[in-house]
Scaffold this motif. Sequence first.
Motif, mmCIF file in Angstrom:
data_model
loop_
_atom_site.group_PDB
_atom_site.id
_atom_site.type_symbol
_atom_site.label_atom_id
_atom_site.label_comp_id
_atom_site.label_asym_id
_atom_site.label_seq_id
_atom_site.Cartn_x
_atom_site.Cartn_y
_atom_site.Cartn_z
ATOM 1 N N UNK A 89 -0.526 15.153 61.682
ATOM 2 C CA UNK A 89 -0.015 14.457 62.855
ATOM 3 C C UNK A 89 1.126 15.174 63.567
ATOM 4 N N UNK A 90 2.103 15.584 62.844
ATOM 5 C CA UNK A 90 3.291 16.193 63.444
ATOM 6 C C UNK A 90 3.355 17.686 63.143
ATOM 7 N N UNK A 91 2.202 18.296 62.971
ATOM 8 C CA UNK A 91 2.131 19.667 62.496
ATOM 9 C C UNK A 91 2.859 20.658 63.389
ATOM 10 N N UNK A 92 2.562 20.659 64.640
ATOM 11 C CA UNK A 92 3.008 21.763 65.487
ATOM 12 C C UNK A 92 4.456 21.648 65.954
ATOM 13 N N UNK A 93 4.886 20.476 66.297
ATOM 14 C CA UNK A 93 6.243 20.296 66.812
ATOM 15 C C UNK A 93 6.550 21.335 67.893
ATOM 16 N N UNK A 94 5.581 21.533 68.789
ATOM 17 C CA UNK A 94 5.774 22.484 69.875
ATOM 18 C C UNK A 94 5.528 23.933 69.499
ATOM 19 N N UNK A 96 2.401 25.854 68.228
ATOM 20 C CA UNK A 96 0.988 25.853 67.835
ATOM 21 C C UNK A 96 0.629 26.909 66.799
ATOM 22 N N UNK A 97 1.418 27.955 66.676
ATOM 23 C CA UNK A 97 1.104 28.984 65.678
ATOM 24 C C UNK A 97 1.189 28.435 64.252
ATOM 25 N N UNK A 98 1.887 27.345 64.096
ATOM 26 C CA UNK A 98 2.008 26.732 62.771
ATOM 27 C C UNK A 98 0.674 26.131 62.336
ATOM 28 N N UNK A 99 -0.018 25.448 63.247
ATOM 29 C CA UNK A 99 -1.253 24.741 62.902
ATOM 30 C C UNK A 99 -2.512 25.549 63.140
ATOM 31 N N UNK A 100 -2.419 26.619 63.891
ATOM 32 C CA UNK A 100 -3.611 27.394 64.207
ATOM 33 C C UNK A 100 -4.364 27.849 62.958
#
Length: 113
Positions: A89-94, A96-100
């Motif tokens: 749900x709160x993965x990216x926090x702005x 996107x490289x975190x969740x990609x």
Amino acid sequence: METNEAVAGLAALAHEGRLAVFRELVAAGPDGLAAGEVARRVGIAPNTLSATFTVLSHAGLVTRRRDGRSIIYAAAYGRMSALLGFLMEDCCQGRPEVCTPVARIAERVACCS
């Protein structure tokens, strides 16, 4: 999904035997498996399997139905999806490289592509 529901789901899966049973049911698909077949595939004693199904059922991760003399268990895919969604749900926090990388893994999973 509420936090307490996520905690119950994660706690239910935080055991080697329960996780193995759940993964077997996920692999079996929506038709599920008879309890005896799950026991055979996972190599688990019937009394342990019964307790395992109870914990997974209380967490909402499995469903059951009667088919003649058998009880068929299946993964509750909606609940599984909700749990995965809660974790992401709160993965990216702005950022996107975190969740990609996680999204790419999901794309490679056969059932998700």
